[in-house]
Design an enzyme around this catalytic site. Structure first.
Site, PDB file in Angstrom:
ATOM      1  N   SER A 139       0.827  -1.213   0.000  1.00  0.00           N
ATOM      2  CA  SER A 139       0.000   0.000   0.000  1.00  0.00           C
ATOM      3  C   SER A 139       0.860   1.261   0.000  1.00  0.00           C
ATOM      4  CB  SER A 139      -0.942   0.007   1.206  1.00  0.00           C
ATOM      5  OG  SER A 139      -0.228  -0.195   2.403  1.00  0.00           O
ATOM      6  N   ASN A 183      -2.942  -2.262  12.705  1.00  0.00           N
ATOM      7  CA  ASN A 183      -4.399  -2.114  12.546  1.00  0.00           C
ATOM      8  C   ASN A 183      -4.919  -0.847  13.219  1.00  0.00           C
ATOM      9  OD1 ASN A 183      -4.032  -4.553  11.362  1.00  0.00           O
ATOM     10  ND2 ASN A 183      -5.149  -5.747  12.899  1.00  0.00           N
ATOM     11  N   THR A 195     -40.112  25.019 -13.114  1.00  0.00           N
ATOM     12  CA  THR A 195     -40.446  23.670 -12.658  1.00  0.00           C
ATOM     13  C   THR A 195     -40.632  22.877 -13.943  1.00  0.00           C
ATOM     14  OG1 THR A 195     -42.837  24.019 -12.632  1.00  0.00           O
ATOM     15  CG2 THR A 195     -41.656  24.581 -10.607  1.00  0.00           C
ATOM     16  N   HIS A 196     -40.210  21.642 -13.917  1.00  0.00           N
ATOM     17  CA  HIS A 196     -40.185  20.815 -15.138  1.00  0.00           C
ATOM     18  C   HIS A 196     -39.358  21.477 -16.241  1.00  0.00           C
ATOM     19  CE1 HIS A 196     -43.691  18.745 -13.296  1.00  0.00           C
ATOM     20  NE2 HIS A 196     -44.016  19.979 -12.931  1.00  0.00           N
ATOM     21  N   SER A 230     -12.828  25.876 -29.112  1.00  0.00           N
ATOM     22  CA  SER A 230     -12.855  24.627 -29.849  1.00  0.00           C
ATOM     23  C   SER A 230     -11.726  24.653 -30.862  1.00  0.00           C
ATOM     24  CB  SER A 230     -14.203  24.490 -30.562  1.00  0.00           C
ATOM     25  OG  SER A 230     -14.078  23.610 -31.660  1.00  0.00           O
ATOM     26  N   LYS A 246     -16.539  29.035 -30.981  1.00  0.00           N
ATOM     27  CA  LYS A 246     -17.023  28.450 -29.734  1.00  0.00           C
ATOM     28  C   LYS A 246     -16.363  28.990 -28.475  1.00  0.00           C
ATOM     29  CE  LYS A 246     -19.058  25.036 -29.108  1.00  0.00           C
ATOM     30  NZ  LYS A 246     -19.525  23.679 -29.255  1.00  0.00           N
ATOM     31  N   ASN A 284     -16.624  27.341 -24.699  1.00  0.00           N
ATOM     32  CA  ASN A 284     -17.239  26.187 -24.040  1.00  0.00           C
ATOM     33  C   ASN A 284     -17.161  26.265 -22.517  1.00  0.00           C
ATOM     34  OD1 ASN A 284     -17.941  24.968 -26.463  1.00  0.00           O
ATOM     35  ND2 ASN A 284     -15.912  24.042 -26.674  1.00  0.00           N
ATOM     36  N   GLU A 342     -18.760  21.870 -16.829  1.00  0.00           N
ATOM     37  CA  GLU A 342     -18.914  20.492 -17.298  1.00  0.00           C
ATOM     38  C   GLU A 342     -18.011  19.534 -16.516  1.00  0.00           C
ATOM     39  OE1 GLU A 342     -19.766  20.498 -21.962  1.00  0.00           O
ATOM     40  OE2 GLU A 342     -18.023  21.660 -21.409  1.00  0.00           O
ATOM     41  N   TYR A 352     -10.368  -6.184  11.899  1.00  0.00           N
ATOM     42  CA  TYR A 352      -9.586  -5.752  10.739  1.00  0.00           C
ATOM     43  C   TYR A 352      -9.570  -6.828   9.649  1.00  0.00           C
ATOM     44  CZ  TYR A 352      -5.874  -4.414   7.606  1.00  0.00           C
ATOM     45  OH  TYR A 352      -5.178  -4.095   6.474  1.00  0.00           O
ATOM     46  N   GLN A 377      -7.694  -1.951   3.322  1.00  0.00           N
ATOM     47  CA  GLN A 377      -6.645  -1.194   2.637  1.00  0.00           C
ATOM     48  C   GLN A 377      -7.196  -0.545   1.357  1.00  0.00           C
ATOM     49  OE1 GLN A 377      -2.488  -2.747   2.619  1.00  0.00           O
ATOM     50  NE2 GLN A 377      -2.738  -2.849   0.415  1.00  0.00           N
TER      51      GLN A 377
HETATM   52  N1  ARG Z   1      -1.515  -1.332   4.885  1.00  0.00           N
HETATM   53  C1  ARG Z   1      -2.460  -1.847   5.812  1.00  0.00           C
HETATM   54  C2  ARG Z   1      -3.836  -1.216   5.560  1.00  0.00           C
HETATM   55  O1  ARG Z   1      -3.885  -0.207   4.949  1.00  0.00           O
HETATM   56  C3  ARG Z   1      -2.036  -1.533   7.205  1.00  0.00           C
HETATM   57  C4  ARG Z   1      -2.592  -2.449   8.214  1.00  0.00           C
HETATM   58  C5  ARG Z   1      -2.013  -3.811   8.017  1.00  0.00           C
HETATM   59  N2  ARG Z   1      -2.445  -4.722   9.007  1.00  0.00           N
HETATM   60  C6  ARG Z   1      -2.342  -6.024   8.828  1.00  0.00           C
HETATM   61  N3  ARG Z   1      -2.759  -6.775   9.789  1.00  0.00           N
HETATM   62  N4  ARG Z   1      -1.854  -6.557   7.730  1.00  0.00           N
HETATM   63  O2  ARG Z   1      -4.866  -1.700   5.936  1.00  0.00           O
END
Ligand code: ARG
Length: 497
Positions: A30, A147, A192-193, A314, A320, A322, A327, A354, A359
């Protein structure tokens, strides 16, 4: 036999004999995205260091070194990444969590590129800290779990994102109020509408959005209050294995108190849901505004000239101009809804506590924070630069029988039941349509042929002003009511600021 995993030095390698499959290893990391939690991870780690020192795990000199080391992690990481790319400017920036800022993102990317061995932000900080203070760094994980760390980091991130959103929302609110103020008593049709309905003051229309934003701000403020509890000390699932004073960490991180249940605290992402859902609703409001302006800027409506500074041309059609800003905003609000949906779907059905699925809940939160920050970085200035074509709007408000309700009200004021009044005015409108005249252009004789109760005073009862002012209720578009509403909106804004 040496532990085969020592080379990869994970935070959990002890019980493993086989190395991770290389593809799986990089796929499950991560760090490429949780790197942006860096400053929060440091803050939470400092709070944890203080807490375990108070519990006797660190002597005072160790705590001092630990805090010193943690303070050096960001500068060291930036110094290292500056060698990779020229990021000198970043050294004093230190605003590693300002969402959506390009140069910050590039600092993150080089930190990630330089640290392929870091599994996640928690591992990364431990690795950096070890470079700075040696093996003492390894004591920091005493009495905590990733965690509770990720739950804490994410709360800190969301809290900051809420504060940033509230601040920029105030700027948009102010821009809308200023624009409303400058519209004076100018009028426009309401719909309205998407069919012309009754004339309203432009101020009244703009204050509708101010009202929505106020609800959005209250949702965010409410979410912030509810989420402001500290998960540190919850351990992996059942609570820390040390007798920690959890109030210390909570206080150090400006949380109101520790979370009350360790199983909930490590698996709860309601705060992220609250945030993304509140942002999605805000996005819906912004998107409706964007849609109205997109329509109003068309030749068919002709209510406003798009500010050139916020429009594009454009490449094919030279004439144009835009409405890309509105948007794009309309489009981006879809992402905001997507983030809330992703998160809700992710959490639904997860057993306590957990699970690694969680993640996956980080990126939608980051994306929602970045997307709304981006939208609100342009919206106030765009709003401030809007120039209405008051004449066109007034003509539209003053034609097409938009005073028919006021006309019917005139007859009910004469004692005629509304159902009948409605019928008479309907007949008058029909006559107008057939002879291409507005109600005020019919003669009294013609009107009396429809209903004898029409009098000379009818014409003053259906002027544009009278048509506005007959809506004299709280929340109505009568001029004095709208003036009060604008004053109240202004004072709520000042109070809020
Ligand atoms: N990278 C993990 C997450 O975002 C951190 C927690 C990891 N905990 C574990 N028990 N593997 O959730």
């Amino acid at each position: 036999m040496t532990n085969i995993n020592q080379q990869s030095a994970k935070m959990w390698s002890g019980r493993f004999r086989e190395p991770l499959d290389a593809t799986f290893e990089s796929w499950q990391r991560s760090f490429p995205f949780d790197v942006r939690l860096l400053s929060h991870e440091i803050a939470a780690s400092k709070a944890h260091a203080e807490t375990i020192a108070a519990a006797g795990i660190l002597v005072s000199d160790e705590l001092k070194q630990m805090l010193y080391g943690l303070d050096r992690v960001i500068p060291l990481s930036l110094e290292e990444s500056a060698k990779l790319t020229n990021l000198d400017a970043l050294r004093d920036a230190h605003k590693l969590n300002s969402p959506g800022v390009g140069f910050v993102i590039s600092a993150y990317s080089s930190i990630v590129a330089l640290n392929p061995q870091a599994e996640d932000i928690h591992h990364f900080v431990e690795l950096q800290l070890t470079k700075i203070i040696g093996d003492l760094a390894l004591k920091l994980h005493t009495g905590r779990s990733r965690n509770e760390q990720i739950a804490t980091d994410m709360r800190l991130f969301v809290r900051e994102a809420i504060d940033n959103t509230l601040a920029s929302l105030t700027a948009w609110r102010k821009a809308l109020i200023d624009l409303a103020e400058s519209a004076g008593e100018a009028t426009m049709p309401s719909y309205t509408h998407l069919q012309r309905a009754e004339p309203v003051l432009i101020v009244h229309w703009l204050l509708a959005y101010v009202t929505m934003i106020e609800r959005d701000a209250s949702r965010l403020t409410d979410a912030r209050k509810r989420m402001n509890l500290c998960p540190l000390g919850s351990g992996a699932v059942a609570g820390a294995t040390l007798a920690l004073d959890r109030n210390l960490a909570a206080r150090a991180l400006n949380f109101d108190a520790p979370t009350p249940n360790s199983m909930d605290a490590t698996s709860d992402r309601d705060f992220a849901l609250d945030f993304t859902q509140a942002i999605a609703t805000l996005g819906i409001h912004i998107s409706r505004f964007a849609e109205e302006l997109t329509l109003y800027s068309t030749a068919e409506f002709g209510f406003l000239d798009l500010p050139e500074r916020f429009s594009t041309g454009s490449s094919a059609m030279p004439q144009k101009k835009n409405p890309d800003l509105t948007e794009l905003i309309r489009g981006k609000s879809g992402r905001l809804l997507g983030a809330a949906t992703t998160l809700a779907t992710l959490i639904k059905g997860l057993p306590l506590a957990y699970n690694k699925d969680l993640q996956e809940g980080q990126e939608p939160v980051f994306d929602a924070a970045d997307t709304i920050a981006g939208i609100l970085s342009v919206l106030p200035a765009f709003t401030a630069s809007l120039k209405f074509r008051f004449d066109t709007m007034k003509t539209a408000a003053h034609s097409g029988y938009l005073n028919a309700m006021a006309a019917a009200t005139y007859l009910t004021d004469k004692g005629i039941p509304f159902r009948k009044a409605h019928e008479h005015i309907g007949n008058a409108v029909r006559l107008g349509l057939e002879t291409q005249r507005e109600l005020q252009q019919l003669t009294l004789e013609e009107l009396r042929a429809i209903c004898p109760q029409f009098g000379e005073d009818f014409f003053s009862a259906i002027t544009l002003e009278a048509t506005l002012d007959c809506h004299d209720v709280i929340g109505g578009t009568a001029r004095p009511r709208v003036k009060t509403a604008l004053d109240e909106a202004k004072s709520r804004l000042t109070e809020h600021a």
